[in-house]
Design an enzyme around this catalytic site. Sequence first.
Site: not given
Length: 276
Positions: A70-71, A109, A197, A199, A201, A228, A230
């Site tokens: 779990d990163i 959050q 998301y 930011v 990346k 992709v 997913t």
Amino acid sequence: MSSPLVIVLTGGNKGVGYAIAQTLLASSSHTPVVLYLTARTPVLGEQAIAQLLASTPPALGSDVRFHQLDITSASSIAAIAADLKRDVAAIDVLINNAGILPSGDFSVQLAKETVGCNYDGTKAVTFALLPLIQPGGRVVNVSSTGGVMRNLPSPALREQFLDPALTVDKLDGLMRKFEQDVEGGTWKEEGWPENAYRVSKMGMTGFSMVLAKENPNIIVNACCPGWVKTDMAPMGTKTPEAGARTPTLLAIGDIGGKTGRFWKDEVEVPWTEGIE
């Protein structure tokens, strides 16, 4: 037979990560690999490995092994680092694929959760495993074109991300500023997009550039697998197999020693794309 490459793949149980694992194993007759596939949930990781072994058996001299990771957990990261230090002489390739695209209203959050996983988590895993990556080894960060600089409204913020003197500490500061600006309701005036998301990346790609600069003995690149289809992006237009091509190229392909670059569709593209 040459010694197999030791490859660590985060978030390998589904989507693009699983397709990367399949592609690596499919090529293992040419490039032998010992692949450590990681996932946050052990049962899902074990299921993924069973499916891999059934669909894409590794060639002689290659293997695929599961390790929980779990990163976002310091103890989980410490555990894999300790186990790999015991089990392998060195890591040849680290593929940071694990990440999240949370749904819900834009909030502090959500911002902290997204940046905490995609940026802080990736950084923590990388630094924990960096001492094991041998000279000439590679780090591949699966980022996104969502994080290119054209998606950052503020020229002043873009200048900070693109500063040749950017450091991890300065990048941390930018990520914390984003979270603070969201919390304070000033994110728009400060020039951030309404998209955690993207930011996260931007941070991930920026981290790739800094890591490459500060570690010239290894090859570090960031890439976008494309849009992709997913569970994170059900409207995606690309298959996971197609999305795996660029990360796999950066992991084991001939890229002419290029480092500190951003890639899409198996070619280098400017991180500054779209800026006039």
